[in-house]
Design an enzyme around this catalytic site. Structure first.
Site, PDB file in Angstrom:
ATOM      1  CD1 TRP A 149      58.692  47.005 -18.515  1.00  0.00           C
ATOM      2  CD2 TRP A 149      59.613  45.560 -19.967  1.00  0.00           C
ATOM      3  NE1 TRP A 149      59.586  46.227 -17.829  1.00  0.00           N
ATOM      4  CE2 TRP A 149      60.169  45.332 -18.689  1.00  0.00           C
ATOM      5  CE3 TRP A 149      60.044  44.768 -21.029  1.00  0.00           C
ATOM      6  CZ2 TRP A 149      61.120  44.347 -18.457  1.00  0.00           C
ATOM      7  CZ3 TRP A 149      60.987  43.788 -20.790  1.00  0.00           C
ATOM      8  CH2 TRP A 149      61.519  43.583 -19.509  1.00  0.00           C
ATOM      9  CE  LYS A 206      55.204  38.443  -4.209  1.00  0.00           C
ATOM     10  NZ  LYS A 206      54.834  37.193  -4.780  1.00  0.00           N
ATOM     11  CD  GLU A 221      57.693  40.373  -7.100  1.00  0.00           C
ATOM     12  OE1 GLU A 221      57.598  40.662  -8.292  1.00  0.00           O
ATOM     13  OE2 GLU A 221      56.981  39.505  -6.567  1.00  0.00           O
ATOM     14  CE  LYS A 238      49.740  41.052 -11.668  1.00  0.00           C
ATOM     15  NZ  LYS A 238      50.231  40.406 -10.433  1.00  0.00           N
ATOM     16  NE  ARG A 255      49.781  45.098 -20.258  1.00  0.00           N
ATOM     17  CZ  ARG A 255      49.316  43.884 -20.493  1.00  0.00           C
ATOM     18  NH1 ARG A 255      48.253  43.465 -19.838  1.00  0.00           N
ATOM     19  NH2 ARG A 255      49.887  43.098 -21.364  1.00  0.00           N
ATOM     20  CG  ASN A 312      52.815  43.825 -25.792  1.00  0.00           C
ATOM     21  OD1 ASN A 312      53.993  43.620 -25.526  1.00  0.00           O
ATOM     22  ND2 ASN A 312      51.814  43.300 -25.104  1.00  0.00           N
ATOM     23  N   GLY A 313      55.380  43.364 -28.036  1.00  0.00           N
ATOM     24  CA  GLY A 313      55.988  42.121 -28.526  1.00  0.00           C
ATOM     25  C   GLY A 313      57.317  42.407 -29.186  1.00  0.00           C
ATOM     26  CD  GLU A 357      55.413  33.877  -3.719  1.00  0.00           C
ATOM     27  OE1 GLU A 357      56.147  33.467  -4.620  1.00  0.00           O
ATOM     28  OE2 GLU A 357      54.628  34.837  -3.873  1.00  0.00           O
ATOM     29  CG  HIS A 403      74.138  19.623   2.311  1.00  0.00           C
ATOM     30  ND1 HIS A 403      74.953  18.522   2.450  1.00  0.00           N
ATOM     31  CD2 HIS A 403      72.949  19.287   2.863  1.00  0.00           C
ATOM     32  CE1 HIS A 403      74.282  17.548   3.042  1.00  0.00           C
ATOM     33  NE2 HIS A 403      73.051  17.995   3.309  1.00  0.00           N
TER      34      HIS A 403
HETATM   35  O1  M6R Z   1      50.860  35.850 -14.932  1.00  0.00           O
HETATM   36  P1  M6R Z   1      51.695  34.721 -14.465  1.00  0.00           P
HETATM   37  O2  M6R Z   1      51.156  34.039 -13.255  1.00  0.00           O
HETATM   38  O3  M6R Z   1      52.036  33.731 -15.546  1.00  0.00           O
HETATM   39  O4  M6R Z   1      53.092  35.397 -14.038  1.00  0.00           O
HETATM   40  C1  M6R Z   1      54.178  34.626 -13.627  1.00  0.00           C
HETATM   41  C2  M6R Z   1      55.237  35.483 -12.975  1.00  0.00           C
HETATM   42  O5  M6R Z   1      55.716  36.445 -13.882  1.00  0.00           O
HETATM   43  C3  M6R Z   1      54.712  36.196 -11.730  1.00  0.00           C
HETATM   44  O6  M6R Z   1      54.221  35.300 -10.797  1.00  0.00           O
HETATM   45  C4  M6R Z   1      55.849  37.029 -11.071  1.00  0.00           C
HETATM   46  O7  M6R Z   1      56.830  36.173 -10.579  1.00  0.00           O
HETATM   47  C5  M6R Z   1      55.272  37.910  -9.958  1.00  0.00           C
HETATM   48  N1  M6R Z   1      55.685  39.267 -10.156  1.00  0.00           N
HETATM   49  C6  M6R Z   1      55.741  37.534  -8.609  1.00  0.00           C
HETATM   50  O8  M6R Z   1      55.184  38.322  -7.618  1.00  0.00           O
END
Ligand code: M6R
Length: 615
Positions: free
Chosen positions: A75, A488, A491, A610, A27, A101-102, A484, A507
């Protein structure tokens, strides 16, 4: 984001909690801690950094074995990732420990209030106030669950809290508002966790906790109430995957395993949704065909990779149903006063089902009277529970932070929704729908073929490990694929990566092209919409003329691209709308290999979590 585990039973609470925290590592976190109730008191340990630091501290200073305990991977939000800010937090007497958490929005006022009453707060966190408030309430009522209910009524914000008290060593109490928390019901033991992977090795029977509920965990069962103490209805569910699904299974990284699982994930998401006659049967949708016939606008809300799935869905929905479709970042949605009505169908896409931005967007949509359909991978999570309808993707647990198999299955689910809308509204003939379904049914095999030919992609990735920039271009559905691919790479490889609509090049972005810049180009099929294909072939020539190193993803048999491709990645021929299902796969492999070559953490990239459970 933060991971939480709680346990009551006859096993060593410390062992169960630590093993659960390991399962929740994916996570994302930057400190960790545990507390157990033992020998009439509480014993706690916490450390900044990864779990291994906590484990070392526990070797140096072992904790007693207790039968109830709580654990946390943090986190950081309020206060940096230090030992002092790590959870659990204890009251001054060390009798109650809490993990969270939160975000507790009114913590500053509560902190001042507690300080005035003589409490000493040692951390910079919003969480610590809860330990002190619980201690105060407990001294009056001597009941941890009741203390938790009383405290929760004073808190603003989103929170999951789990606490243990030295005077009730056989009880763990949890509370939930907005942030995830699931209960596991075992034989003579009970569990609490941010998600089921933490206790799947012990039980597959789980309970969803609703909004504003408090759960009291004992060996012989659980009691759930609302914050006022009224008994709550509980919904038990069976977890239909086992512990091995959340293990690496021989792969170096979860991400590699999850990329390899894509053919099965795609096939599983189609399973049971097509009847013997080849028509779609989405029985679980829970929105009637009559309501779907009334829909006059579709709005998709999602974040990150799920947002890219939404961008692709727009092409399919508008093409197959002729209903206007908007796609919006969930984090922007409710702040711009979007136009929503009863006939607007809002589709919320989320792998985790816990993304706070998406959750808030769907709540806003429902408040405006729109129906919300969730596309989600996680049973028992908040987004499907709060939606009017849900279509589950069947990707199985996705552990790596970078989303791969969830993305492909989100696409499949979006295509199914689009086709179903076309079916019930009569904008597509039955035989047209059957034809698309037949194509979809072949995708699993085609993804398999792509995976078998990935060695040159890995080699190419390794050769680019010292670069700073990679650009991605696409047109039509290839444009979200380019986005996308860039996401990838950002990140995982921590490189500057950007995706562009190829038509936008002239443009502005073409100024970025200089000698040797790698540019990945997603080329649509030359069959059918060949005008798209011809235009992108021109774009490739334009960037190559300016020195770009072109990496071309094109379907088998497309010879027109050959003269302009420095590297050619072949994917099987598919209809244009479905091409993202095969074209994305090499980009996932590319990013994963680049991250490995650069020595980065593949499954847990820096700074990322995550599931993003705060806004
Ligand atoms: O759990 P979710 O699909 O709502 O998450 C959305 C994004 O946080 C998630 O797709 C994030 O962009 C990924 N780490 C991308 O690989």
């Amino acid at each position: 984001m933060c991971g939480i585990v709680g346990y009551v039973g006859s096993q060593s609470a410390l062992d169960v909690v630590l093993a659960g925290l390991k399962r929740l590592e994916y996570r994302g976190y930057d400190s960790a801690g545990v507390a157990v109730a033992a020998d009439g008191g509480l014993a706690a340990a916490k450390k900044a950094g990864k779990l291994v630091n906590l484990e070392k501290a526990l070797v140096d200073r072992p904790l007693p074995t207790g039968s109830s305990g709580i654990g946390h991977t943090r986190w950081a939000t309020h206060g940096g990732p230090t030992d002092a800010n790590a959870h659990p937090h204890l009251d001054n007497a060390g009798r109650v420990a809490v993990v969270h958490n939160g975000i507790i929005e009114n913590f500053a006022a509560l902190r001042d209030e507690l300080a005035e009453r003589g409490h000493r707060l040692d951390s910079e966190t919003d969480t610590e106030v809860v330990a002190h408030l619980l201690a105060e309430e407990y001294s009056a009522c001597a009941d941890l669950a009741e203390s938790m209910r009383l405290v929760c009524r004073r808190l603003d914000g989103a929170f999951t809290l789990v606490a243990v008290h030295a005077d009730e060593p056989d009880v763990v109490v949890g509370a939930r508002r907005n942030s995830p928390l699931v209960v596991g019901v075992g034989e003579g033991e009970s569990f609490l966790a941010s998600d089921v992977s933490a206790f799947i090795a012990h039980t597959r029977s789980a309970i969803e906790l609703g909004q504003d509920q408090v759960v009291e965990l004992r060996r012989d069962g659980v009691t759930v109430t609302d914050f006022a103490g009224n008994p709550a209805d509980v919904r038990t569910f069976h977890i239909d995957w086992d512990a091995s699904a959340a293990e690496k299974g021989g792969y170096d990284y979860f991400m590699l395993k999850e990329i390899a699982e894509q053919p099965k994930a795609v096939a599983d998401t189609l399973l049971g949704r097509i009847d013997a006659a080849g028509s779609l049967t989405l029985d679980e949708l829970r929105i009637s065909d009559a309501e779907l016939r009334e829909v006059d606008k579709v709005v998709i809300v999602a974040c990150g990779t799920a947002f890219h799935a939404g961008l692709i869905a727009k092409y399919a929905i508008e093409h197959w149903t002729r209903i206007p479709c908007e796609v919006e970042l969930a984090s922007e949605f409710r702040y711009r006063d979007p136009i929503l009505a009863a006939r607007t169908l809002v589709v919320a896409i989320s792998q985790s089902g816990e993304t706070m931005d998406t959750l808030m967007a769907l709540r806003h949509a429902r408040e405006q009277g729109s129906k919300v359909l969730a596309i989600c991978n996680t049973n028992g999570s908040t987004i499907p529970r709060e939606s009017d309808a849900v279509l589950y993707t069947h990707a199985g647990p996705e552990i790596a932070v970078a989303s791969t198999k969830a993305f492909l299955t989100q696409l499949v689910a979006c295509y199914l929704v689009a086709l179903y809308l076309g079916q019930v509204r009569g904008t597509k003939w039955g035989d047209e729908i059957h034809a698309v379904i037949r194509e979809l049914a072949q995708i699993a095999g085609q993804v398999e073929q792509v995976l078998e030919t990935m060695e040159p992609v890995r080699e190419l990735a390794r050769s680019l490990a010292d670069r700073n920039t990679v650009l991605f271009l696409g047109r039509h559905v290839g444009y979200p694929v380019a986005l996308e691919g860039a996401l990838k790479l950002k990140e995982l490889a921590y490189m500057h990566a950007e995706g562009f609509a190829a038509g936008e090049l002239k443009h502005g972005p073409i100024a970025l092209i200089e000698k040797g810049v790698p540019v990945v180009v997603v080329v649509p099929s030359p069959r059918g919409r060949s005008v798209l294909h011809d235009k992108i072939v021109s774009n490739i020539q334009e960037i190559r003329a300016r020195g770009a190193r072109t990496i071309v993803i094109a379907e088998v048999g497309d010879e027109a691209v050959v003269p302009y491709a420095d590297h050619l990645i072949r994917v099987p021929a598919t209809p244009t709308l479905l091409q993202p299902l095969v074209a994305t796969v090499p980009l996932q492999v590319f990013a994963c290999e680049l991250a490995t070559a650069r020595g980065n953490e593949v499954d847990q990239p820096r700074n990322l979590a995550k599931s993003v459970t705060v806004e």
